[in-house]
Scaffold this motif. Structure first.
Motif, mmCIF file in Angstrom:
data_model
loop_
_atom_site.group_PDB
_atom_site.id
_atom_site.type_symbol
_atom_site.label_atom_id
_atom_site.label_comp_id
_atom_site.label_asym_id
_atom_site.label_seq_id
_atom_site.Cartn_x
_atom_site.Cartn_y
_atom_site.Cartn_z
ATOM 1 N N MET A 1 -5.724 -41.102 -12.273
ATOM 2 C CA MET A 1 -4.753 -40.557 -12.939
ATOM 3 C C MET A 1 -3.451 -41.317 -12.720
ATOM 4 O O MET A 1 -2.706 -41.273 -13.600
ATOM 5 N N TYR A 2 -3.232 -41.931 -11.714
ATOM 6 C CA TYR A 2 -2.207 -42.635 -11.260
ATOM 7 C C TYR A 2 -2.797 -43.868 -10.562
ATOM 8 O O TYR A 2 -3.640 -43.911 -9.764
ATOM 9 N N PRO A 3 -2.438 -45.150 -10.542
ATOM 10 C CA PRO A 3 -2.946 -46.340 -10.181
ATOM 11 C C PRO A 3 -2.442 -46.265 -8.509
ATOM 12 O O PRO A 3 -3.453 -47.141 -7.898
ATOM 13 N N ASN A 4 -1.577 -45.854 -7.915
ATOM 14 C CA ASN A 4 -1.291 -45.612 -6.514
ATOM 15 C C ASN A 4 -0.612 -44.745 -6.135
ATOM 16 O O ASN A 4 0.022 -44.095 -6.946
ATOM 17 N N PHE A 5 0.022 -44.428 -4.765
ATOM 18 C CA PHE A 5 0.691 -43.372 -4.382
ATOM 19 C C PHE A 5 2.090 -43.365 -4.581
ATOM 20 O O PHE A 5 2.748 -42.549 -4.744
#
Length: 520
Positions: A460-464
């Motif tokens: 849902m998101y590519p990275n933190f």
């Protein structure tokens, strides 16, 4: 229907919460189930039936689905975070062989064979022999092996609470790398089980097969089984994404993924945590724990009894607040800020060192709590304020140790945990540190951190970095008062920082005398 929400389950010390978060970090629903933290079958023991934890998860989830507006069809995945260092022995079917040993347990196993060979020589030369012996004595596995050998022999898997609940949800003996906090043969630098030549296998002997498989944070642990679905109401087949232990989840839930932003946790154990990509031991042989961010480390310094001291004060000195709170229908802790307001900053010279439980190296195992500076002006209100000030002093000392070891200056502070709800505790923290102090936008920061692991793990998101930017933000911010900070700074430097060194010889004498005269 769009799957745009995450179920986060947080099994803490006092309760189990089932929460739903959206992708903006808003908690849209929550159900809390209180649990009995532990029972004490013997002095110093802290145990609990593992089914208490599992049944609490089931009740928390089943109650969640009954709340207005909750649509389980929108849940994309599940994340689990739990209290740390609670261990459970299970058989091949995952059934507990004995009660869980809860992290608050104080049993020790003395007289164990010391680590020998080359490792023993190294520890002797570096002055770490006593530290290793302390770790051996504290290890629950050693106590079980010595005192309950039949149970130890029958153990198919030796699990942390996170691994036990993961098995209940997925049917697999697997756990998150980022949940491995305890006296286990774990390589904290490489973030995997220790290699065959590592000294930890001597310190805590066990068959490696007894340990679960490990999955990095944000990886897939498994899917919710039909049996777990029937028990919890979570849709079968949903992925369970690896999160981290509750403190590590709290750190990222507070938005602290850069080393210059520290997270203070005002819970049963008070801590100061920072996230690093480099392995650094703030105290030799005391490793940084795995971060909720894969491959990163959470450097942590603990005040073991921390905000437990507020509960202790309530029990020992807070009868007026307890009586008033019962009349008003509120919690007694809500009234303690009124006590603080009665006393000027610095508690008129009363200074408290919050070592109500000893440490390992800093402070040492001989440490005791201390209060100095008493005069005829002092009341229980002064004492309570001194508790909050002493905790802030100890955490500031942890900040300075962290900066010294890492070379990174801490510039921002976020505070999570139950104590963060105290206006006075927040302001005292800002004044002692001389830095702005912010609450996360949501109180359930550990649940949010677990949801962030799931959001990244599900793509849902590519990275933190993106997840933190989208799902976290600061809430109330408390600015330091320059005049009050100047007072605290002088008390901290001239008095507090000298207390331990001055009192340590007396602590050692107390420890020696008490051991020589064990009167029960």
């Amino acid at each position: 229907m769009q799957k745009d929400q995450i179920l986060a389950i947080d099994n803490g010390t006092q309760s189990i919460r089932a929460m739903i978060f959206d992708l903006q970090g808003n908690m849209t629903a929550k159900n809390r189930v209180p649990i009995q933290p532990y029972v004490s079958p013997a002095p110093g023991f802290a145990e609990q039936d593992p089914l208490v934890f599992w049944q609490g998860v089931c009740r928390a989830c089943q109650g969640l689905w009954k709340l207005p507006g909750v649509q389980r069809e929108r849940i994309a995945g599940v994340a689990l975070t739990t209290q740390r260092s609670t261990v459970i022995n299970v058989d091949r079917e995952g059934k507990p062989l004995r009660p869980a040993i809860v992290w608050l347990d104080q049993r020790r196993t003395e007289g164990l064979k010391p680590v020998g060979g080359l490792w023993g020589l190294v520890f002797g030369l570096t002055g770490m022999t006593e530290t290793v012996a302390y770790l051996q004595a504290e290890a629950e596995a050693n106590w079980l092996r010595v005192h309950q050998p039949e149970i130890w022999k029958s153990t198919h898997k030796y699990l942390l609470l996170s691994g036990y609940l993961t098995y209940q949800l997925t049917g697999k003996f697997v756990d998150s790398v980022a949940c491995q906090v305890g006296y286990l043969p774990f390589d904290y630098k490489r973030q995997c089980w220790a290699g065959p030549l590592d000294w930890k296998w001597q310190a805590v002997p066990m068959d490696p097969a007894i340990l679960p498989d490990l999955v990095p944070a944000a990886g897939v642990l498994g899917e919710i089984t039909s049996h777990a679905s029937a028990e919890t109401g979570i849709p079968a087949g949903l992925p369970l994404i690896a999160a981290a232990a509750d403190k590590a989840c709290e750190v990222i839930g507070a938005g602290c993924v850069q080393p210059q932003i520290a997270c203070l946790s005002y819970g049963t154990t008070a801590t100061i945590n920072t996230t690093h990509r480099r392995y650094v031991e703030a105290i030799p042989l005391i490793p940084p724990y795995p971060s909720a961010v894969p491959g990163a480390y959470t450097l942590e310094i603990q005040i073991y009894r921390g905000f437990w001291m507020v509960s202790w004060f309530k029990q020992e000195f807070g009868l007026p607040e307890q009586q008033q709170a019962e009349m008003l229908g509120v919690e007694p802790e809500e009234l303690f800020d009124h006590l603080v307001d009665q006393v000027p900053a610095g508690s008129q010279g009363l200074v408290l060192q919050p070592y109500w439980s000893p440490g390992l190296k800093v402070p040492g195992p001989e440490a005791r709590g201390a209060v100095i500076g008493f005069g005829d002006v002092h009341t229980r209100a002064h004492f309570y304020r001194a508790i909050l000030e002493g905790l802030a002093y100890a955490l500031r000392e942890g900040k300075e140790r962290t900066e010294q070891r890492t070379g990174v200056k801490i510039k921002e502070l976020r505070v999570a945990g139950g104590g963060s709800q105290s206006r006075c505790a927040m302001q005292i923290t800002a004044d002692v540190f001389g830095l702005p102090v912010s609450r996360p936008h949501v109180y359930e920061a550990s649940g949010l951190g677990a949801a962030m692991d799931a959001a990244v793990g599900l793509g849902m998101y590519p990275n933190f970095e993106t997840a933190v930017a989208q799902m976290t933000r600061t809430g109330d911010t408390f600015e330091p008062d320059p005049k009050v900070h100047a007072l605290y700074d002088e008390l901290y430097r001239a008095v507090y920082k000298n207390m331990y060194a001055r009192l340590q010889p007396l602590y050692n004498q107390i420890r020696k005398i008490v051991r020589q005269h064990p009167i029960t």
